[in-house]
Design an enzyme around this catalytic site. Structure first.
Site, PDB file in Angstrom:
ATOM      1  N   GLY A   1      13.157  -6.836  -1.907  1.00  0.00           N
ATOM      2  CA  GLY A   1      12.626  -5.798  -2.788  1.00  0.00           C
ATOM      3  C   GLY A   1      13.673  -5.360  -3.805  1.00  0.00           C
ATOM      4  O   GLY A   1      13.361  -5.096  -4.977  1.00  0.00           O
TER       5      GLY A   1
ATOM      6  N   ASN B   1       9.701   6.202   0.243  1.00  0.00           N
ATOM      7  CA  ASN B   1      10.057   5.628   1.537  1.00  0.00           C
ATOM      8  C   ASN B   1      10.570   6.651   2.545  1.00  0.00           C
ATOM      9  O   ASN B   1      10.582   6.378   3.733  1.00  0.00           O
ATOM     10  CB  ASN B   1      11.097   4.514   1.367  1.00  0.00           C
ATOM     11  CG  ASN B   1      12.251   4.940   0.492  1.00  0.00           C
ATOM     12  OD1 ASN B   1      12.059   5.383  -0.633  1.00  0.00           O
ATOM     13  ND2 ASN B   1      13.466   4.818   1.000  1.00  0.00           N
TER      14      ASN B   1
ATOM     15  N   THR C   1      16.846 -22.769  -5.296  1.00  0.00           N
ATOM     16  CA  THR C   1      15.890 -23.437  -4.409  1.00  0.00           C
ATOM     17  C   THR C   1      15.123 -22.398  -3.583  1.00  0.00           C
ATOM     18  O   THR C   1      15.717 -21.469  -3.031  1.00  0.00           O
ATOM     19  CB  THR C   1      16.636 -24.411  -3.480  1.00  0.00           C
ATOM     20  OG1 THR C   1      17.264 -25.381  -4.318  1.00  0.00           O
ATOM     21  CG2 THR C   1      15.683 -25.118  -2.521  1.00  0.00           C
TER      22      THR C   1
ATOM     23  N   CYS D   1      17.224   1.219   4.833  1.00  0.00           N
ATOM     24  CA  CYS D   1      17.819   0.325   3.852  1.00  0.00           C
ATOM     25  C   CYS D   1      18.611   1.055   2.782  1.00  0.00           C
ATOM     26  O   CYS D   1      19.085   0.453   1.837  1.00  0.00           O
ATOM     27  CB  CYS D   1      16.743  -0.550   3.236  1.00  0.00           C
ATOM     28  SG  CYS D   1      15.246   0.328   2.942  1.00  0.00           S
TER      29      CYS D   1
HETATM   30  N1  PLP Z   1      12.284   0.020  -2.343  1.00  0.00           N
HETATM   31  C1  PLP Z   1      11.851   0.768  -1.309  1.00  0.00           C
HETATM   32  C2  PLP Z   1      10.900   1.881  -1.572  1.00  0.00           C
HETATM   33  C3  PLP Z   1      12.268   0.496  -0.007  1.00  0.00           C
HETATM   34  O1  PLP Z   1      11.842   1.251   1.017  1.00  0.00           O
HETATM   35  C4  PLP Z   1      13.170  -0.573   0.196  1.00  0.00           C
HETATM   36  C5  PLP Z   1      13.668  -0.909   1.537  1.00  0.00           C
HETATM   37  O2  PLP Z   1      13.184  -0.468   2.519  1.00  0.00           O
HETATM   38  C6  PLP Z   1      13.575  -1.331  -0.919  1.00  0.00           C
HETATM   39  C7  PLP Z   1      13.122  -1.004  -2.168  1.00  0.00           C
HETATM   40  C8  PLP Z   1      14.524  -2.475  -0.764  1.00  0.00           C
HETATM   41  O3  PLP Z   1      13.873  -3.581  -0.230  1.00  0.00           O
HETATM   42  P1  PLP Z   1      14.756  -4.775   0.414  1.00  0.00           P
HETATM   43  O4  PLP Z   1      15.309  -4.197   1.678  1.00  0.00           O
HETATM   44  O5  PLP Z   1      13.786  -5.867   0.656  1.00  0.00           O
HETATM   45  O6  PLP Z   1      15.789  -5.104  -0.577  1.00  0.00           O
END
Ligand code: PLP
Length: 364
Positions: free
Chosen positions: A54, A134, A216, A304
């Protein structure tokens, strides 16, 4: 999903760019996954760009547009409650000479589209507003934001809404996703980019993903993501109703059993699976470690973003919470695998942990 992913590592391990039949077989899996994700998201398969997470999708969207449109304007607008993948990208772009504007939120964690519109001028090329926050779960009013975007393009970090809510792709120019939020593999993401939109790739090389993301392809990861997206889309409504019932049961249990708590998740327009609660007079981190000893895993912010430089949640701060409420905050993340017994065990463990902390700390 694991069967499929293991098969793609052990047996069908071709490179989708290779011309021989092993390569073509791998390419078929990538195509299938692209179709599955597009169906789950509500876009065309050609609009999906697979990435590594993400975070990469957010970076590609924001930097890709900022750089492609730099002659049209250098102003970029976002909100104070975004994930660091967005906020840190904005901070880096500010250092590179872009003008960035971070719009605040109300005390429930919602952005006001009118307030956001005031920050958008003719020079604004990109607005980035997350779909679901989140940490507290508030669902942002993307349709209303889109109505006021002027010449700007609208990107949304939809990492938390995939599999929980319909993605409003009809009002978005770009949307970011991550596989691990829907029980897919970690280290897999995607960006959905409206058809003809031009963005500058952030990774150059062999030209995979239509030149937007060279390198890749992670075929097992992509196939796992596609399958997880199909499964998440299939049963979304029933699953979310079930998860919301568990979240409400948890909220009720906490309110009934533990005094001096503050519920930080709004009681309307909130995603089904997140509950954020402040246990006043405690430290969330200590409660987290106490629960962990009983096999109950929670977080103090988002898992995260727990490497963030600043102490305490920037989201709760933006909502105007007191230092005490921020310090004692816990975020519960639920899934369809949680049962009533899990919730009862959690409330019981919380009650004891909070009581013990407050007793030792001489709370009030
Ligand atoms: N954006 C939001 C709202 C998230 O909750 C998160 C991770 O939980 C991310 C971005 C980042 O995603 P990733 O952990 O796949 O980089």
């Amino acid at each position: 999903m694991t069967n499929l992913m293991c098969r793609l590592m052990r047996e069908d391990y071709g490179n989708p760019s290779s011309l021989h039949h092993m390569g073509l077989a791998a390419e078929r899996h990538v195509k299938q996954a692209r179709r599955s994700l597009a169906r789950a998201v509500g876009c065309r398969a050609e609009e999906i760009v697979f990435t590594s997470c993400g975070t990469e999708s957010d970076n590609l969207a924001i930097r890709g547009i900022a750089e492609a449109r730099r002659r049209a304007g250098r102003r970029l607008v976002t909100t104070a409650i975004e994930h660091p993948a967005v906020l840190e990208t904005f901070a880096a772009l500010e250092n590179e000479g872009y003008e960035t504007c971070i719009v605040g939120v109300d005390k429930e964690g919602f952005v006001d589209p009118d307030r956001l519109a005031e920050a958008v001028d003719e020079e604004t090329t990109l607005i980035s507003v997350m779909h679901v926050n989140n940490e507290v779960g508030s669902i942002q009013p993307l349709a209303a934001v889109a109505e006021k975007k002027k010449n700007a393009l609208l990107h949304s970090d939809c990492v938390q809404s995939l599999g929980k809510l319909p993605i409003p792709t009809e009002v978005l120019d770009l949307a970011s996703f991550s596989a691990h939020k829907i029980h897919g593999p970690k280290g897999m993401g995607a960006l959905c980019k409206a058809g003809s939109l031009h963005i500058i790739p952030q990774q150059t090389g062999g030209g995979q993903e239509k030149g937007l993301r060279s390198g890749t392809e992670n075929v097992p990861g992509i196939a796992g993501f596609g399958l997880a997206a199909s499964m998440a889309a299939e049963s979304m409504d029933e699953r979310c109703t079930q998860i919301a019932a568990m979240r409400d049961y948890l909220r009720r249990g906490i309110l009934d059993e533990i005094p001096d708590v503050r519920i930080n998740t709004p009681d309307h327009d909130a995603v089904c699976c997140i509950l954020n609660v402040s246990f006043l007079g405690t430290r969330g981190e200590v409660i987290l470690h106490t629960l962990e000893q009983q096999g109950i895993y929670v977080s103090t912010g988002s898992a995260c973003s727990s490497h963030a430089k600043t102490r305490g949640s920037h989201v709760l701060r933006a909502m105007g919470l007191s230092g005490e409420a921020i310090e004692g905050a816990i975020r519960f993340s639920l899934s369809a695998y949680n049962t009533k017994e899990d919730i009862e065990q959690t409330v019981d463990a919380l009650k004891k942990a909070v009581h013990r902390f407050r007793h030792l700390g001489g709370f009030r």
